[in-house]
Design a protein around this motif. Structure first.
Motif, PDB file in Angstrom:
ATOM      1  N   PRO A 120      54.576 -32.504   3.116  1.00 33.92           N
ATOM      2  CA  PRO A 120      55.770 -31.714   2.807  1.00 33.92           C
ATOM      3  C   PRO A 120      57.030 -32.553   2.609  1.00 33.92           C
ATOM      4  O   PRO A 120      57.993 -32.080   2.014  1.00 33.92           O
ATOM      5  N   PHE A 121      57.020 -33.794   3.109  1.00 33.56           N
ATOM      6  CA  PHE A 121      58.175 -34.691   2.993  1.00 33.56           C
ATOM      7  C   PHE A 121      57.694 -36.113   2.754  1.00 33.56           C
ATOM      8  O   PHE A 121      56.567 -36.466   3.102  1.00 33.56           O
ATOM      9  N   VAL A 122      58.576 -36.927   2.210  1.00 32.48           N
ATOM     10  CA  VAL A 122      58.327 -38.366   2.109  1.00 32.48           C
ATOM     11  C   VAL A 122      58.393 -38.921   3.534  1.00 32.48           C
ATOM     12  O   VAL A 122      59.266 -38.534   4.318  1.00 32.48           O
ATOM     13  N   ARG A 123      57.490 -39.800   3.865  1.00 32.36           N
ATOM     14  CA  ARG A 123      57.495 -40.429   5.187  1.00 32.36           C
ATOM     15  C   ARG A 123      58.616 -41.467   5.234  1.00 32.36           C
ATOM     16  O   ARG A 123      58.623 -42.424   4.473  1.00 32.36           O
ATOM     17  N   ALA A 124      59.561 -41.290   6.135  1.00 34.18           N
ATOM     18  CA  ALA A 124      60.741 -42.152   6.223  1.00 34.18           C
ATOM     19  C   ALA A 124      60.367 -43.613   6.437  1.00 34.18           C
ATOM     20  O   ALA A 124      60.933 -44.511   5.798  1.00 34.18           O
ATOM     21  N   GLU A 125      59.430 -43.859   7.307  1.00 30.22           N
ATOM     22  CA  GLU A 125      59.037 -45.240   7.613  1.00 30.22           C
ATOM     23  C   GLU A 125      58.430 -45.914   6.386  1.00 30.22           C
ATOM     24  O   GLU A 125      58.739 -47.069   6.082  1.00 30.22           O
ATOM     25  N   LEU A 126      57.576 -45.200   5.672  1.00 30.61           N
ATOM     26  CA  LEU A 126      56.970 -45.757   4.464  1.00 30.61           C
ATOM     27  C   LEU A 126      58.029 -45.995   3.394  1.00 30.61           C
ATOM     28  O   LEU A 126      58.036 -47.037   2.734  1.00 30.61           O
ATOM     29  N   LEU A 127      58.945 -45.055   3.223  1.00 36.62           N
ATOM     30  CA  LEU A 127      60.011 -45.243   2.239  1.00 36.62           C
ATOM     31  C   LEU A 127      60.840 -46.471   2.587  1.00 36.62           C
ATOM     32  O   LEU A 127      61.154 -47.273   1.711  1.00 36.62           O
ATOM     33  N   TRP A 128      61.179 -46.630   3.850  1.00 33.43           N
ATOM     34  CA  TRP A 128      61.970 -47.789   4.260  1.00 33.43           C
ATOM     35  C   TRP A 128      61.219 -49.081   3.928  1.00 33.43           C
ATOM     36  O   TRP A 128      61.808 -50.037   3.424  1.00 33.43           O
ATOM     37  N   GLU A 129      59.917 -49.125   4.204  1.00 34.46           N
ATOM     38  CA  GLU A 129      59.113 -50.318   3.897  1.00 34.46           C
ATOM     39  C   GLU A 129      59.108 -50.605   2.398  1.00 34.46           C
ATOM     40  O   GLU A 129      59.240 -51.761   1.968  1.00 34.46           O
ATOM     41  N   VAL A 130      58.961 -49.575   1.581  1.00 37.51           N
ATOM     42  CA  VAL A 130      58.946 -49.747   0.129  1.00 37.51           C
ATOM     43  C   VAL A 130      60.320 -50.202  -0.367  1.00 37.51           C
ATOM     44  O   VAL A 130      60.426 -51.111  -1.203  1.00 37.51           O
ATOM     45  N   VAL A 131      61.378 -49.602   0.138  1.00 41.31           N
ATOM     46  CA  VAL A 131      62.743 -50.021  -0.247  1.00 41.31           C
ATOM     47  C   VAL A 131      62.943 -51.478   0.122  1.00 41.31           C
ATOM     48  O   VAL A 131      63.472 -52.263  -0.683  1.00 41.31           O
ATOM     49  N   ASP A 132      62.535 -51.869   1.308  1.00 40.30           N
ATOM     50  CA  ASP A 132      62.667 -53.263   1.733  1.00 40.30           C
ATOM     51  C   ASP A 132      61.883 -54.195   0.814  1.00 40.30           C
ATOM     52  O   ASP A 132      62.375 -55.244   0.399  1.00 40.30           O
ATOM     53  N   GLN A 133      60.667 -53.793   0.465  1.00 44.55           N
ATOM     54  CA  GLN A 133      59.817 -54.609  -0.421  1.00 44.55           C
ATOM     55  C   GLN A 133      60.455 -54.749  -1.805  1.00 44.55           C
ATOM     56  O   GLN A 133      60.502 -55.834  -2.365  1.00 44.55           O
ATOM     57  N   VAL A 134      60.970 -53.650  -2.346  1.00 43.98           N
ATOM     58  CA  VAL A 134      61.534 -53.672  -3.698  1.00 43.98           C
ATOM     59  C   VAL A 134      62.873 -54.404  -3.745  1.00 43.98           C
ATOM     60  O   VAL A 134      63.143 -55.171  -4.652  1.00 43.98           O
ATOM     61  N   THR A 135      63.719 -54.166  -2.736  1.00 38.96           N
ATOM     62  CA  THR A 135      65.059 -54.759  -2.760  1.00 38.96           C
ATOM     63  C   THR A 135      65.123 -56.106  -2.053  1.00 38.96           C
ATOM     64  O   THR A 135      66.066 -56.872  -2.264  1.00 38.96           O
ATOM     65  N   GLY A 136      64.137 -56.375  -1.173  1.00 37.80           N
ATOM     66  CA  GLY A 136      64.155 -57.618  -0.417  1.00 37.80           C
ATOM     67  C   GLY A 136      65.310 -57.697   0.544  1.00 37.80           C
ATOM     68  O   GLY A 136      65.798 -58.782   0.859  1.00 37.80           O
ATOM     69  N   ALA A 137      65.790 -56.560   1.032  1.00 37.85           N
ATOM     70  CA  ALA A 137      66.984 -56.528   1.870  1.00 37.85           C
ATOM     71  C   ALA A 137      66.691 -55.949   3.249  1.00 37.85           C
ATOM     72  O   ALA A 137      67.227 -54.916   3.606  1.00 37.85           O
ATOM     73  N   ALA A 138      65.837 -56.588   4.026  1.00 42.53           N
ATOM     74  CA  ALA A 138      65.529 -56.100   5.361  1.00 42.53           C
ATOM     75  C   ALA A 138      66.804 -56.061   6.200  1.00 42.53           C
ATOM     76  O   ALA A 138      67.594 -56.983   6.186  1.00 42.53           O
ATOM     77  N   GLN A 139      66.972 -54.964   6.925  1.00 38.03           N
ATOM     78  CA  GLN A 139      68.165 -54.793   7.767  1.00 38.03           C
ATOM     79  C   GLN A 139      67.740 -54.665   9.202  1.00 38.03           C
ATOM     80  O   GLN A 139      66.877 -53.980   9.537  1.00 38.03           O
TER      81      GLN A 139
END
Length: 139
Positions: A120-139
């Protein structure tokens, strides 16, 4: 009289036709990513989930944002990199997200991935991992 299509499962926040503005933080939180970065994140997320990523809304005009819809009150659990914005409820901030119907004319919005009973929703943890992988900007 038109009746709403009786699908096995349609969230109440999805309009029967056209578009509707929904208050982020009530039915869902949203993570907005602009332009090409949003497209890359959506592609990677779809690949990582066998094309069952949960709800992702895309804009076809302007900045061509992607809105990844997460469970309510979960987007602020992560520090998102520059260019990625969590839209949620809190601290006196109101944010609204356009939500298209599942069928019919919904321009300038559309579904990149629809919610399902299983996802029913995008998994927040998975989205964060994908954003980090794509942007290379781990926070």
């Amino acid at each position: 009289m038109k009746e709403r299509i009786a699908a096995p499962w349609i969230p109440t926040w999805i309009p029967a036709s056209g578009l509707a503005l929904r208050h982020a933080g009530i039915h869902f939180d949203a993570v907005r990513i602009r332009g090409a970065a949003g497209e890359r994140v959506a592609n990677e997320l779809m690949s990582a989930t066998d094309f069952d990523a949960g709800p992702v809304v895309q804009e076809f005009t302007g900045e061509r944002n992607m809105y990844f819809l997460l469970p309510p009150q979960t987007a602020s659990a992560h520090r998102w990199p520059p260019g990625v914005r969590a839209l949620t409820r809190g601290d006196g901030i109101l944010a609204y997200v356009g939500v298209p119907a599942l069928t019919g004319t919904t321009w300038p919005l559309g579904w990149r991935s629809v919610p399902t009973a299983e996802v029913p929703f995008v998994r927040a943890e998975l989205l964060w991992e994908v954003v980090d992988q794509v942007t290379g900007a781990a926070q």
